[in-house]
Design an enzyme around this catalytic site. Structure first.
Site, short mmCIF file in Angstrom:
data_model
loop_
_atom_site.label_atom_id
_atom_site.label_comp_id
_atom_site.label_asym_id
_atom_site.label_seq_id
_atom_site.Cartn_x
_atom_site.Cartn_y
_atom_site.Cartn_z
CG ASP A 16 97.30 51.10 14.12
OD1 ASP A 16 97.64 51.92 14.99
OD2 ASP A 16 96.84 49.97 14.40
CE1 TYR A 62 98.13 47.86 20.05
CE2 TYR A 62 95.98 46.97 19.48
CZ TYR A 62 96.90 47.99 19.43
OH TYR A 62 96.61 49.15 18.74
CG HIS A 121 97.49 56.74 14.16
ND1 HIS A 121 98.72 56.12 14.06
CD2 HIS A 121 96.58 55.75 14.36
CE1 HIS A 121 98.57 54.82 14.22
NE2 HIS A 121 97.29 54.56 14.39
#
Length: 455
Positions: A226, A374, A431
Site C-alpha cells: 500500500d 491521499y 492486500h
C-alpha cells in the site's frame, strides 16, 4: 495471425525504446519542517524516547457511550456487501466491541514490543523496534524497515515480526535473522500529524531514512505494501546506496506503457510475455481490472480531494469509523467476499485484531490526518511527481498475492524496478499481506534477501 505478430513486434519495439531510454537518477535529499509555526533556530532534539500505549477509564467510557448511541440503517434485501458494509453484520461487530472486546488487554499486547518516539522535521515520529532474542554465533541481524499503509497501522506487522526476528523458534531457518523497525506514517496512529500542507510520500521517505540513520543503520532492507510500497520505493530512489534491498507486495506503476498492454486483449498478452497466471489474474479485463477498480476506488476520490469533510463524521463516530475501515478488510482481502452477508471478515482475521487496528485510529483521533495523505500524494493528479517517472536501481523483490486489488505482472514491475531479482506468485492472500498471511510473506522476504545478499 500475421497481422497480430507484426503489431506485437512493433509494440515490443516501442516498449523497448520506452524502457531503455530512462537514466539512473536519484531524488534529492532535502529538508523540511512540518511542525507548527516557523522552524526554530535551535537544533532539533534528536533523542529517542521510550513510549508506551496507554488507556484510561474515561477513554473506554466515552467509547462505550458513543457505541451505545449507534443508529443502524437496515440493509437492502440481498445486498450483502455490494452496497458497502452490511449493517446487519455490523450489529454483531458492535455487540462484540461493546460487550466482549477488552481494550486494556489489547493495549498490553501492543506493548509487548518496545515503542519509541523521536522528533524529525518537527514531528514526533512513533516506531517499534524489535531486536532478535537470540542470534547464531558470530552473526549480526539484518536491519529491516517495514512500512504500513491505509487503513492499516504498525499493528499489521505484529504476527510477522517473530517470524523475522526469531525464526528458529517458529520452525524457520535462522540463515537470516532480522532487526525490525516499524514506524507509523506521520498522521497515523501515534506519529504526530503535520501542521502544514504537502507532507507526501517523498517527505515521509526522507523522515524514515533519517530515522534509520539516527538508529545507526547505514545500510538496511526495506519492505512495504500500500502506501508503504511507495514510501519504500521513494527511499530507494533517494538513498539507493543505503538500501541493501527493497521488497514489495504492491506496486505503484505509472508512466509505464506495459500497464496499457492488457487493453489489447488476452491473445496479445501471450505475445508480450505474460504468463498463464498473469492472464488468469488480469482477464476478463473488464471485470477483473476495470470494474473492480471502479468498485473499490470511491474512497480514494473523496480522500484525494476533500478528506476533512468525511473525516469529521468518522472522527466523531466509532461505529462509522469501524464500518468505513473494516469494509476495506473485506473486499481488499478477496473481492468475492462482497457476495457474503458478513463480508468474509472473520475468514482471515479475528474481530479482536480488526478492532485493535480501529482503536489505534480512534484513540489517537488520526483518521482525518491519515486520509489527508491521499490529498498530499494525489491531489494534483497522477504522473505529475518526479518520482513517478523514475526507475529504482536497487535489488528488488516482489510478492504477487492473487487477491490484490490490481495484479502487477512481472513485466510491469521490471520496467519500474530493473533490478528485480525475485518475483513470486503467492499461493493465496490479498492486500493486507503481513496481517493476513504473515508466514507466506516472511518466507518470501527471506527468499529475496538470500538473493540480494549475493548481489
Amino acid at each position: 495471425m500475421w497481422l497480430e505478430l507484426i503489431l506485437a513486434s512493433v509494440l515490443g519495439f516501442v516498449i523497448y525504446w520506452f524502457v531503455s531510454r530512462d537514466k539512473e537518477e536519484t531524488l534529492p535529499l532535502e529538508d523540511g519542517w512540518w511542525g507548527p509555526g516557523s522552524k526554530p533556530s535551535a537544533k532539533e532534539d534528536e533523542s529517542i524516547r521510550p513510549f508506551k500505549v496507554e488507556t484510561s477509564d474515561e477513554e473506554i467510557k466515552d467509547l462505550h457511550q458513543r457505541i451505545d448511541r449507534f443508529r443502524a440503517s437496515p440493509p437492502l434485501e440481498g445486498s450483502r456487501f455490494h452496497y458497502g458494509f452490511n449493517s446487519s453484520y455490523l450489529k454483531k461487530v458492535v455487540s462484540f466491541w461493546r460487550n466482549e472486546f477488552d481494550w486494556r488487554k489489547q493495549v498490553e499486547i501492543l506493548n509487548q514490543y518496545p515503542h519509541f518516539k523521536t522528533k524529525i522535521e518537527g514531528l514526533d515520529i512513533h516506531f517499534i523496534h524489535v531486536k532478535p532474542p537470540q542470534l547464531p554465533s558470530g552473526r549480526t541481524p539484518k536491519p529491516l524497515l517495514m512500512v504500513h499503509g491505509w487503513p492499516g497501522s504498525f499493528y499489521e506487522f505484529y504476527k510477522i515480526i517473530p517470524l523475522l526476528t526469531d525464526p528458529k523458534t517458529h520452525g524457520l531457518s535462522d540463515e537470516h535473522v532480522f532487526e525490525v523497525i516499524c514506524p507509523s506514517i506521520p498522521g497515523y496512529g501515534f506519529s504526530e500529524a503535520s501542521s502544514k500542507k504537502g507532507l507526501n510520500s517523498v517527505a515521509t521517505a526522507r523522515i524514515f531514512y533519517k530515522l534509520m540513520s539516527r538508529l545507526g543503520f547505514q545500510k538496511f532492507y526495506i519492505q512495504g505494501g500500500d502506501w508503504g510500497s511507495l514510501i519504500c520505493t521513494n527511499i530507494a530512489q533517494m538513498v539507493p546506496n543505503h538500501v541493501k534491498g527493497l521488497h514489495l507486495n504492491m506496486s505503484f506503476i505509472s508512466r509505464n506503457i506495459y500497464s496499457l498492454t492488457p487493453l489489447l486483449g488476452q491473445r496479445f498478452g501471450r505475445f508480450l510475455g505474460y504468463t498463464e497466471k498473469d492472464l488468469e489474474l488480469l482477464y476478463p479485463f473488464k471485470e477483473k481490472v476495470f470494474y473492480n477498480i471502479m468498485r473499490e476506488s470511491g474512497y480514494l476520490h473523496i480522500q484525494a480531494t476533500k478528506p476533512d469533510t468525511v473525516g469529521c463524521a468518522l472522527n466523531d463516530s466509532p461505529v462509522g469509523l469501524a464500518a468505513y475501515i473494516l469494509e476495506k478488510f473485506s473486499t481488499w482481502t478477496k473481492s468475492e467476499y462482497r457476495e457474503l452477508e458478513d463480508g468474509g471478515l472473520e475468514r482471515k482475521f479475528s474481530l479482536e485484531d480488526l478492532l485493535t487496528n480501529i482503536m489505534i485510529y480512534w484513540t489517537t483521533g488520526t483518521i482525518v490526518s491519515s486520509q489527508r495523505f491521499y490529498k498530499e500524494n494525489l491531489g494534483q493528479g497522477v504522473m505529475v511527481h518526479r518520482h513517478e517517472g523514475m526507475k529504482v536501481f536497487v535489488p528488488t523483490g516482489y510478492s504477487a498475492f492473487p487477491s490484490e486489488i490490481l495484479h502487477a505482472p512481472e513485466k510491469w514491475v521490471k520496467v519500474k524496478y530493473p533490478k528485480l531479482i525475485s518475483y513470486s506468485y503467492m499461493e493465496r492472500g490479498g492486500h493486507f499481506a503481513a496481517f493476513e498471511e504473515p508466514k507466506l510473506l516472511a518466507q518470501d522476504i527471506r527468499k529475496f534477501v538470500s538473493l540480494a545478499e549475493l548481489q
